[in-house]
Enzyme design. Structure first.
Site, PDB file in Angstrom:
ATOM      1  CD  GLN A 123      -2.451   1.291   2.742  1.00 29.90           C
ATOM      2  OE1 GLN A 123      -1.940   0.739   3.708  1.00 29.90           O
ATOM      3  NE2 GLN A 123      -3.568   1.963   2.820  1.00 29.90           N
ATOM      4  CB  SER A 126       2.391   7.034   4.468  1.00 26.90           C
ATOM      5  OG  SER A 126       1.303   6.487   5.137  1.00 26.90           O
ATOM      6  CD  GLU A 241      -7.981  -0.342   7.963  1.00 20.99           C
ATOM      7  OE1 GLU A 241      -8.250   0.859   7.852  1.00 20.99           O
ATOM      8  OE2 GLU A 241      -6.884  -0.818   7.682  1.00 20.99           O
ATOM      9  CG  ASN A 366      -4.937   5.351  19.241  1.00 19.55           C
ATOM     10  OD1 ASN A 366      -5.003   4.765  18.155  1.00 19.55           O
ATOM     11  ND2 ASN A 366      -4.977   4.701  20.386  1.00 19.55           N
TER      12      ASN A 366
END
Ligand SMILES: Cc1cc2nc3c(=O)[nH]c(=O)nc-3n(C[C@H](O)[C@H](O)[C@H](O)COP(=O)(O)OP(=O)(O)OC[C@H]3O[C@@H](n4cnc5c(N)ncnc54)[C@H](O)[C@@H]3O)c2cc1C
Length: 382
Positions: A123, A126, A241, A366
């Site tokens: 993937q 980023s 997800e 988070n």
């Protein structure tokens, strides 16, 4: 063909477990780190032959066609048996995405190659300047006839060194809102102009890579969806997800290992330890109850809202606190990275501690999950 969804849950669990006992290599149980292809390629092919490689895909595309409930059961059984992850971005990410957004040609070309192990995907989202703020990505694709010319730099690409295909988000338009100039592009990693450079994680394991694109030619036919519409597609991947990432299983497995470690160190005679242990144990019970509530919604065919973000925060931070306590219990053994015997198992406290650190970063950090809860659930101002 077995209709797995029609099976009673307990029968389905037993069938999975019996098969794992028979087929999963015992030396690969509870791997301390992400496995490379040379370690788990045979297991990938065993799953492929059984037809269990893509549990969530519809049967007509070669999957098991599991509904959400059975899929969660399968994940629980695999996790509790200690089945390590294969390079699975093909099954979990790009496959479902092509099923939903790809053309017939793309599905016919790519899906079978995922199922037969010919294409291993990674993937490429980023970048050094675009993680949480992904829409700021700068890797650019400029049109040249029937190709794009791609230049840029991706980072934290998990197991790119084992992959031969990468799905990327690239910038195709610099004007207007940054989300609107992004395209979803599939790129063979053996294209001239690509360099993959491994990065070690905290445990000194080469789990990630940087991927550099230097005038890489990619056919326009490799776009999924429409040019400049990649953001919509990328967001769709997040779909379910977060419920999977919120499963209390990871925290409960860590708790089992803490228990084994503590028993072998006679820690249950220490009231201070017992107090910390009990708080964590109750934390997991509460998390499991909250998780079951979300699963019930899915089972009934309902949709899950933004509040599911709380599961990821709760699960990952509990897991980290459990591994903090493991360090205290292991004491001087923390200097040894190998697993040390604990009852009928073996536990590496520093390995567990390090392994739990990235969980609060990937899948949307988070802090970002807290922002989502603040805005979408609590309706606080930005
Ligand atoms: C184990 C692991 C595997 C990964 N695999 C892949 C992969 O295969 N492919 C891929 O593309 N990427 C992958 N990533 C990258 C991951 O998606 C990013 O690390 C993540 O999105 C965070 O981006 P960043 O690292 O650039 O940190 P940044 O976005 O720079 O964030 C740094 C810190 O600032 C905080 N922060 C940022 N913005 C805000 C805000 N608005 N409000 C409050 N706090 C904020 C973050 O929470 C974080 O604590 C992986 C990461 C990990 C840890």
């Amino acid at each position: 063909m077995t209709d797995y969804n029609a099976m009673a849950d307990d029968d389905f669990r037993k069938m999975l477990n019996d098969w794992l006992v028979e087929n999963y290599p015992s030396e690969l149980r509870f791997p301390a780190e992400r496995m490379h292809w040379d370690q788990c390629g045979d297991w990938y092919m065993t799953l492929a032959k059984k037809g269990w490689l893509a549990p969530g895909w519809p049967v007509e595309h070669g999957g098991m066609g599991l509904d959400a409930n059975k899929l969660l059961i399968l994940m629980e059984e695999f996790e509790s048996y200690g089945v390590g992850r294969t390079p699975d971005q093909g099954m979990t990410m790009i496959g479902p995405l092509l099923i939903q957004y790809g053309t017939d040609e793309q599905r016919a070309h790519y899906l079978p190659k995922i199922l037969n192990g010919e294409n291993i995907w990674c993937q490429g989202y980023s970048e050094p300047g675009a993680g949480s703020d992904l829409a700021s990505l700068r890797t650019a694709a400029v049109r040249d006839g029937d190709d794009y010319i791609v230049n840029g730099h991706k980072i934290w690409t998990t197991l790119a060194m084992d992959a031969n295909m990468i799905f990327t988000l690239v910038r195709t338009n610099k004007e207007g809102k940054k989300q609107q100039g992004i395209t979803f592009l599939l790129i063979p990693l053996d294209s001239p102009g690509i360099t993959v450079r491994g990065i070690d994680n905290l445990g000194m394991h080469d789990e990630f890579a940087e991927v550099f694109f230097d005038d890489v030619r990619v056919p326009v036919a490799n776009v999924v969806g429409k040019e400049n519409d990649g953001w919509t597609i990328a967001k769709a991947l997040l779909g379910h997800e977060r419920i999977f990432i919120g499963s209390p299983k990871m925290a409960s497995l860590a708790m089992n290992r803490l228990k084994a470690l503590a028993e072998s160190a006679n820690m249950f005679n220490d009231p201070l330890f017992v107090e910390r242990y009990t708080v964590l144990k109750l934390e997991i019970e509460d998390l499991a109850a909250a998780y079951r509530r979300f699963v019930e919604v899915l089972k009934r065919g309902g949709k899950i809202g933004a509040e599911v973000s709380m599961l990821k925060i709760w699960n990952t931070e509990t897991q980290q606190r459990i591994t903090d306590l493991m360090l205290d219990v292991a004491g001087e053994n923390c200097g040894v990275s190998d697993a040390i015997p604990a009852g009928d198992t073996a536990v590496s406290a520093p390995g567990e501690f390090i392994g739990a650190r990235p969980t609060t970063i990937y899948g949307g950090s988070n802090q970002i999950q807290r922002n989502i809860l603040a805005k979408a659930v609590l309706k606080l101002p930005s």
